[in-house]
Design a protein around this motif. Sequence first.
Motif, mmCIF file in Angstrom:
data_model
loop_
_atom_site.group_PDB
_atom_site.id
_atom_site.type_symbol
_atom_site.label_atom_id
_atom_site.label_comp_id
_atom_site.label_asym_id
_atom_site.label_seq_id
_atom_site.Cartn_x
_atom_site.Cartn_y
_atom_site.Cartn_z
ATOM 1 N N GLU A 1 1.114 -1.998 -4.731
ATOM 2 C CA GLU A 1 1.513 -0.972 -5.942
ATOM 3 C C GLU A 1 1.328 -1.658 -6.980
ATOM 4 O O GLU A 1 1.117 -2.260 -8.199
ATOM 5 C CB GLU A 1 3.312 -1.274 -5.207
ATOM 6 C CG GLU A 1 4.005 -0.486 -5.582
ATOM 7 C CD GLU A 1 3.771 -0.280 -7.022
ATOM 8 O OE1 GLU A 1 4.122 0.258 -8.141
ATOM 9 O OE2 GLU A 1 5.043 -1.255 -7.657
ATOM 10 N N LEU B 1 -0.588 6.081 -3.931
ATOM 11 C CA LEU B 1 -0.540 4.656 -4.701
ATOM 12 C C LEU B 1 -1.683 5.256 -6.423
ATOM 13 O O LEU B 1 -1.214 4.708 -6.984
ATOM 14 C CB LEU B 1 -2.189 4.391 -3.544
ATOM 15 C CG LEU B 1 -1.396 2.941 -2.968
ATOM 16 C CD1 LEU B 1 -2.756 2.247 -1.978
ATOM 17 C CD2 LEU B 1 -0.753 2.192 -3.629
ATOM 18 N N ASN C 1 2.870 -3.894 1.501
ATOM 19 C CA ASN C 1 1.886 -2.189 1.609
ATOM 20 C C ASN C 1 0.631 -2.767 2.149
ATOM 21 O O ASN C 1 0.284 -2.084 3.723
ATOM 22 C CB ASN C 1 1.150 -1.693 0.415
ATOM 23 C CG ASN C 1 1.579 -0.759 -0.239
ATOM 24 O OD1 ASN C 1 3.009 0.030 0.559
ATOM 25 N ND2 ASN C 1 1.567 0.049 -1.615
ATOM 26 N N GLY D 1 1.418 6.503 -8.033
ATOM 27 C CA GLY D 1 1.758 4.437 -8.906
ATOM 28 C C GLY D 1 0.830 4.842 -9.842
ATOM 29 O O GLY D 1 0.675 4.605 -11.260
ATOM 30 N N SER E 1 9.580 7.025 -2.234
ATOM 31 C CA SER E 1 8.006 7.580 -3.415
ATOM 32 C C SER E 1 7.536 7.653 -4.238
ATOM 33 O O SER E 1 8.079 8.491 -4.875
ATOM 34 C CB SER E 1 7.223 7.809 -2.166
ATOM 35 O OG SER E 1 7.085 9.035 -1.623
#
Length: 378
Positions: free
Chosen positions: A272, A319, A281, A322, A360
């Motif tokens: 992450e 991802l 993950n 992020g 998320s």
Amino acid sequence: MKIYDVAIVGSGPSGAATAFYLAQKGIKVCIIEKETLPRYKTCGGGFVYRGRKNLPIDISSVIEREFHQVDNYIGKQCFTISRENPVITMIMRDTFDHLIVKEAQKSGIDLLQNHKLTGINQSEELVVCKTSQGDIQAKFLIAADGVLSPTAKLAGWTKETRNLIPALEYEVTVPKEDFDRLSKNVRFDFDVAPEGYGWCFPKKNHLSLGILTTKKKRINLKEYYREYIETLGITEILHEEQHGFQIPLSARTDGFVKGRTFLIGDAAGFAEPITAEGISNAIYSGKLVAEAIVESKLNLEVAKELYEQKLHEKLIPELRSGEYLASYFYKKNPLRNILMKKYGQKFANYMVDVLMGDRSFPVNVKKKLAQKIKESIF
């Protein structure tokens, strides 16, 4: 020679969990492990709740501590977040990894210890794994051997497309007074290293302390670690073990499957991007590749397509979002601090929701972030 349906290189959380998932569905699996279990593994050892939800195994026997409250120090502010379920569970990777492997063994997998992978030959029908103790044949090969992943290199991933960052982790014993004070909560201290953070993870009888940076320039993390010790108010170090490692803060851009080899966890680059947490993950990607192989009925081309589909349904978009948020969070400190004054508590809550698996990162993160910046400045 015995032919396995799936050979997995690496007995960490991603490899062990994948073996467990596959064995539960009757798939013939072996784990190829270069060492003898249990073995020490460098890691902060903070297992977040979203990872626990994806692991259908009772881990109570290896839990060091559980924390329902997290302290986030950003700039001069501290944002404290609490949840009913444990946000972070403290584990030591030697016992944690071994527990998952043993559960997989109960379901029928073979654990091949002291087998160092030395080569791979992939054909239309099989992959032959050459090891220090002989050849192993399988229909599928899963690289679950971490950020350095010799398996990925042998399988053809020769160019590094992940963003790898350095980190230092210390197993530290401190005086009882310091331990009692610091063992009440988990804490993250942002900016104690340039474009990075420090962490204090209380274990059963010691502290796991660490520091990382996302900055590209070479940085002496040891100096910042010593300053972090002072920030924590630690009066004396009774014992200290240092471990250096790398964390992939972005997924590979050159695919996750080559021939009969599938990448998961850190080998694929699935940590992450904001917290650099990788265990959850790693387990999740193992679950996805296991589902793809089972649903394909061991058909390689179908399994490839299914795995890519499953990755891009949720994990890869999360991802990417992020990564964008992390670039603002770590590299635009003045702008970030302006946002934190107004939205700090909301942001901290949001991040904990992500760690809990309740939310998320939004797909339209660029638009939302631009709007928040506009609201904060004008």
